[in-house]
Design an enzyme around this catalytic site. Structure first.
Site, PDB file in Angstrom:
ATOM      1  N   ASP A 156       0.841  -1.208   0.000  1.00  0.00           N
ATOM      2  CA  ASP A 156       0.000   0.000   0.000  1.00  0.00           C
ATOM      3  C   ASP A 156       0.872   1.253   0.000  1.00  0.00           C
ATOM      4  O   ASP A 156       0.623   2.211   0.727  1.00  0.00           O
ATOM      5  CB  ASP A 156      -0.924   0.000   1.220  1.00  0.00           C
ATOM      6  N   ILE A 157       1.886   1.240  -0.840  1.00  0.00           N
ATOM      7  CA  ILE A 157       2.801   2.389  -0.920  1.00  0.00           C
ATOM      8  C   ILE A 157       2.154   3.507  -1.736  1.00  0.00           C
ATOM      9  O   ILE A 157       1.794   3.320  -2.899  1.00  0.00           O
ATOM     10  CB  ILE A 157       4.134   1.978  -1.577  1.00  0.00           C
TER      11      ILE A 157
END
Length: 263
Positions: A156-157
């Site tokens: 979830d960058i």
């Protein structure tokens, strides 16, 4: 847990959908206590411990479902960089952060969720809605069947999950705890930080160039992972009744680039 870690609360606790959090200080160090309420967050917490402060916020202490994390106190945000004409810089920071997270560690990683499981809701959404989601689903099946450089993934960058830690630099928080093709971790930045930036065609193309150069990713494969991720993100939003069309538009941009270059 609280007594053993000897913290001093600085604010009221608050709750998100997945965690209970309390800003505090420990031995004068700004920190935040995070108690995971869902398995996804527990898995991410175990990965934070494994990252050991390399590319991610340092874990000061941990116990079962609880993490005591150093708190980001720097003044900058990547979203603000993107909004003020410095999106190239923000993208390079994200790429460098991902690169550090993907480095091999001496210890084996904790149990992580296979990337194929993460994409479980894309197929049903594609069957219901068709269009670019159907193309994203078929592309995802091909990518998952031919994964390269399988590593622990943050999952979830984006601009809001890489924070300014001052002298420590920019560090990631809130991983999902996945494992799979490392190219996947670069795809989420293309849907952020907001619709006007993410969906501007020239900006999208520039981001592809930056990630290709900074991360050493093959352009064609990167575009396909962007299409896959944006399709999954759109599927989740459609399921929740969210009207945000950013992921759908990003998926369309990725598909158009794939077609344009014959990838």
């Amino acid at each position: 847990m609280m007594q053993r870690w000897d913290p001093v609360a600085e604010d009221r606790p608050f709750t998100t959908r997945t965690s209970w959090l309390l800003p505090l200080r420990r031995d004068g160090t700004p920190a935040i206590l995070k108690i995971a309420l869902e398995e996804e967050e527990k898995r991410g917490g175990r990965l934070m411990v494994w990252f050991d402060g390399k590319g991610a916020a340092p874990v000061l202490a941990h116990d079962q479902d609880g993490l005591l994390l150093e708190r980001a106190m720097g003044p900058g945000t990547l979203a603000e960089l993107a909004r003020t004409g410095r999106d190239d810089e923000a993208c390079r920071i994200i790429c460098r952060t991902i690169g550090v997270l993907h480095e091999a560690r001496a210890e084996p990683p904790p149990p992580l969720m296979p990337l194929a499981w993460w994409f479980g809701e894309l197929g049903p959404a594609a069957a219901r809605h068709g269009g670019v989601l159907a193309r994203a689903a078929s592309t995802t099946r091909e990518l998952l069947a031919s994964q390269e450089e399988v590593v622990p993934l943050h999952g979830d960058i984006h601009h809001g999950n890489v924070l300014d830690f001052g002298g420590r630099g920019w560090l990631a928080i809130d991983p999902k705890g996945l494992i799979g093709d490392r190219c996947f971790d670069y795809a989420n930045l293309f849907c952020n930080p907001e619709h006007e930036i993410a969906t501007e065609p020239a900006r999208f193309a520039r981001r592809v160039e930056i990630v290709e150069a900074c991360a050493g990713q093959d352009r064609a494969r990167l575009l396909r992972w962007i299409l896959a991720w944006a399709g999954l993100s759109a599927a989740w939003l459609l399921k929740d009744g969210d009207c945000d069309r950013t992921p759908l538009r990003v998926a369309e941009l990725a598909a158009a680039e794939i077609d344009r270059h014959g990838n």
